[in-house]
Design a protein around this motif. Structure first.
Motif, PDB file in Angstrom:
ATOM      1  N   UNK A 126       3.812   1.603 -10.681  1.00  0.00           N
ATOM      2  CA  UNK A 126       2.684   2.744 -10.444  1.00  0.00           C
ATOM      3  C   UNK A 126       2.262   3.567 -11.238  1.00  0.00           C
ATOM      4  N   UNK A 174       8.192   5.240  -7.192  1.00  0.00           N
ATOM      5  CA  UNK A 174       6.825   5.544  -7.278  1.00  0.00           C
ATOM      6  C   UNK A 174       6.720   7.047  -7.999  1.00  0.00           C
ATOM      7  N   UNK A 183       0.944  -1.097  -0.041  1.00  0.00           N
ATOM      8  CA  UNK A 183       0.050   0.051   0.084  1.00  0.00           C
ATOM      9  C   UNK A 183       0.793   1.258   0.216  1.00  0.00           C
ATOM     10  N   UNK A 225      -3.264   4.858   2.606  1.00  0.00           N
ATOM     11  CA  UNK A 225      -1.863   4.953   2.294  1.00  0.00           C
ATOM     12  C   UNK A 225      -1.632   4.526   0.664  1.00  0.00           C
ATOM     13  N   UNK A 226      -2.394   3.933  -0.113  1.00  0.00           N
ATOM     14  CA  UNK A 226      -2.123   3.918  -1.441  1.00  0.00           C
ATOM     15  C   UNK A 226      -2.360   5.185  -2.371  1.00  0.00           C
ATOM     16  N   UNK A 227      -3.301   5.593  -1.744  1.00  0.00           N
ATOM     17  CA  UNK A 227      -4.053   6.913  -2.638  1.00  0.00           C
ATOM     18  C   UNK A 227      -3.284   7.997  -2.160  1.00  0.00           C
ATOM     19  N   UNK A 274      -0.098   7.681  -1.611  1.00  0.00           N
ATOM     20  CA  UNK A 274       1.271   7.436  -2.512  1.00  0.00           C
ATOM     21  C   UNK A 274       1.101   7.742  -4.006  1.00  0.00           C
ATOM     22  N   UNK A 275      -0.353   7.672  -4.380  1.00  0.00           N
ATOM     23  CA  UNK A 275      -0.417   7.907  -5.846  1.00  0.00           C
ATOM     24  C   UNK A 275      -0.601   9.317  -5.971  1.00  0.00           C
ATOM     25  N   UNK A 284      12.724   1.773  -3.862  1.00  0.00           N
ATOM     26  CA  UNK A 284      11.248   1.581  -4.264  1.00  0.00           C
ATOM     27  C   UNK A 284      10.403   2.841  -4.052  1.00  0.00           C
ATOM     28  N   UNK A 313       3.602   1.640  -1.451  1.00  0.00           N
ATOM     29  CA  UNK A 313       4.113   1.815  -2.751  1.00  0.00           C
ATOM     30  C   UNK A 313       3.037   1.988  -3.777  1.00  0.00           C
ATOM     31  N   UNK A 314       1.993   2.540  -3.163  1.00  0.00           N
ATOM     32  CA  UNK A 314       0.653   3.030  -4.082  1.00  0.00           C
ATOM     33  C   UNK A 314      -0.264   2.103  -4.327  1.00  0.00           C
ATOM     34  N   UNK A 315       0.093   0.858  -4.199  1.00  0.00           N
ATOM     35  CA  UNK A 315      -0.915  -0.274  -4.724  1.00  0.00           C
ATOM     36  C   UNK A 315      -2.399  -0.555  -3.867  1.00  0.00           C
TER      37      UNK A 315
END
Ligand SMILES: Nc1ncnc2c1ncn2[C@@H]1O[C@H](COP(=O)(O)OP(=O)(O)OP(=O)(O)O)[C@@H](O)[C@H]1O
Ligand SMILES: [Mg+2]
Lengths: 334, 240
Positions: free
Chosen positions: B106, B154, A207, B73-75, B77-78, B150, A209-211
């Motif tokens: 990503x 992203x 998560x 958390x993923x949102x 990061x995006x 890593x 890492x944006x997944x």
């Protein structure tokens, strides 16, 4: 296409792979009907194990209820055939959305409400049990007295209707196993596959890492369920009967996953190799026992247990990874 | 300089304990911003809230003009915030290369392109020769740099680093300082938590001092080092 197909295959692994495929293609001319039936059963377990492996081996989601998708595939195709004369391939086309929907419901409930690990596994068992009890009482599918696919004498093999001799069934399951193998080969090297491995390894880090882990876990469950449903279609037309007590049982679910565990979870060859080792040795054992006139009920189950124990203790990654190293093939990727 | 990240009155409590207590600060675009504080001061908790791993109990977190508090958390990061973990967590069973490819995928649908980008980053972080190693077999400094690679893969606008220098030998620390300086010089905004004061002094343009969840001082490293409250609560204990 061919270039991509061979992209991940080193020259050293290409030759054994080609030989294996040639041997499997030639098998109906080389072995008798008894051994051919054995091969059918091995490939059937190889196929189902491979389908299960998508969820567990790639995405790290332990399902102990894959009998659900197997049973749904079988019942959908057999019902359409016996009630409406619709052939098993169209039946499979209907089974795909049915099994996918079942997988999606389980996945949605589990992943939305953070049911993970062993609790997730228990949830999958529960759904398979619901299905077993439901089908056991559902008169439309003849409840507990079972659903039978009529066995008529067919003058010719009819692959379209999956009616014919063992050779036909053999090529059908061989084709399905090869196709699923190729599909998994591509999946695990694709973007989705990388994200699955990330989730399997560490969901929190994935998560970070944006997944979108919910989404990719859902994809894993749906693809795995859809692919497993074909094993059910095949089962229904190969054995010509379906009993809820049998197809939806927890023992079915466990039987499916023994192959990949023994062969190597998360590897491409593991599920097939595991099915060969397990079924091959079990069959050899029972022939030896018969030859000596020994009759011990339950000896196969005990044998499975011993195999599992040996693998867990001595080869925790399964038989395939050390074998691949021995043959000098396979890298860090499955 | 415009603000890339702005926290206002952010709080987090764990049952009775107030881990972060009404903290406000602004990280300008292009800054190298350090958060320091003694053990248990609430630094990691603050990071977890910025990165979406924990929801704040109150306050607002605005990144590039948009509120990100409450996002997963993923949102986050995006949106362009990448982080490392204080207790490192690379994907243990995967190769070094695959770890970074996953980050690079990503914003790249194509695996070959992602691998190319991953190789670039691995070279920068001195990990290229170890790209086929399984991550769990690396030493701690290598795993820290792998996690950074890593995170960088992203394509973040803001990088959160939670004690990447802790446990490194002096030469390794110097190497890390050089890497971070180079990244920052290219325009990457970095927010870092550090215990190693030497590194903070060498790196940071701004320092925020947390003490028991409260921001007690903020300013340039020199200003903070002279602040009486800081000297008493933090620097007095640790040697500079
Ligand atoms: N998930 C949690 N549940 C309960 N308490 C927590 C949790 N995370 C942190 N805490 C508590 O909150 C306080 C702040 O912890 P935090 O990890 O943010 O400190 P820190 O400044 O990062 O410390 P360190 O320098 O040791 O890493 C500590 O008292 C810690 O015990
Ligand atoms: Mg911390």
């Amino acid at each position: 296409m061919m270039a991509r197909l061979t992209a991940g295959v080193t020259r050293r692994s290409a030759i054994p792979l080609a030989l294996l495929l040639a041997a499997l293609l030639a098998a109906p001319w080389l072995v008798n009907d008894y051994l051919l039936t054995m091969l059918i059963i091995i490939l059937y377990f190889g196929y189902a194990g491979q389908a299960w492996n998508i969820m567990m081996g790639f995405a790290g989601q332990l399902s102990l209820g894959h009998a659900l998708y197997l049973g749904l595939g079988g019942y959908v195709a057999a019902t359409l055939f016996t009630r409406f004369g619709i052939g098993p391939w169209l039946g499979f086309a209907v089974a795909i959305p049915v099994a996918s929907a079942a997988g999606a419901i389980i996945g949605f409930l589990a992943f939305r409400f953070r049911v993970a690990g062993i609790y997730f596994a228990i949830l999958t068992i529960a759904f398979a049990e619901f299905a077993r009890i439901g089908f056991d009482n559902w008169d439309y599918v003849h409840a507990s007295s079972g659903l039978f696919v009529p066995v008529k004498q067919y003058a010719h093999n009819n692959p379209w209707l999956l009616r014919g001799d063992p050779t036909m069934f053999y090529y059908v399951i061989l084709g399905a196993t090869v196709l699923l193998f190729v599909l998994c080969h591509f999946l695990v090297r694709s973007r989705v596959g990388y994200f699955w491995l990330a989730i399997r390894e560490d969901e929190t880090a994935a998560r970070a890492a944006g997944i979108d882990t919910f989404r990719y876990k859902m994809i894993a469950v749906v693809v795995s369920a859809a692919m497993t449903s074909f094993a059910g279609v095949f089962y229904a037309f190969f054995y010509n009967n379906l009993f809820p007590e049998q197809v939806f049982s927890i023992f079915r679910s466990v039987e499916i996953i023994l192959g990949p565990i023994i062969g190597g979870i998360g590897t491409l060859f593991g599920p097939i190799l595991g099915a060969f080792v397990l079924k091959g040795l079990a069959e050899a054992l029972s022939s030896v026992m018969t030859a000596f006139g020994i009759d011990l009920p339950g000896v196969t189950q005990v044998f499975y247990g011993v195999c599992l124990l040996i693998v867990v203790v001595a080869l925790p990654d399964g038989v395939w990874p050390p074998l691949a190293r021995l043959l000098g093939i396979g890298r860090s990727k499955p | 300089m415009t603000a890339l990240l702005a926290l206002s009155n952010v709080s987090k409590r764990f049952r009775g304990l107030i881990a972060v207590d009404g903290v406000s600060f602004t990280v300008p675009q292009g800054a190298m911003f350090a958060v320091i504080g003694s053990n248990g001061a609430g630094k990691t908790t603050l990071f977890n809230m910025i990165a979406g791993a924990m929801k704040p109990d109150g306050g607002a977190i605005v990144f590039a003009g948009q509120g990100v508090h409450g996002l997963t958390a993923d949102a986050v990061c995006r949106r362009g915030i990448a982080r490392t973990f204080q207790i490192v967590r690379p994907f243990p069973g995967l190769s070094v290369e695959d770890n970074v490819i996953i980050g690079a995928l990503l914003h790249r649908p194509d695996v070959t392109a992602a691998r190319g980008h991953a190789h670039e980053l691995l070279r920068r972080l001195d990990l290229f020769d170890k790209r086929h190693r399984i991550a769990s077999t690396l030493t701690l400094p290598d795993r820290k740099r792998l996690e950074m690679a890593r995170a960088l893969a992203t394509g973040p606008r803001l990088l959160l680093l939670d004690e990447v220098m802790a446990g490194l030998r002096p030469t390794e620390t110097d190497r890390m300082v050089a890497i971070l300086k180079a990244l920052n010089a290219e325009g990457l905004t970095i927010l870092l938590i550090e215990h190693v004061m030497r590194a903070v002094m060498a790196l940071a343009s701004h320092v925020l001092v947390l003490d028991h969840g409260v921001a007690i001082a903020e300013g340039s490293p020199e200003q903070v080092a002279r602040d009486p409250a800081v000297v008493q609560s933090y620097l007095g204990v640790e040697t500079v």
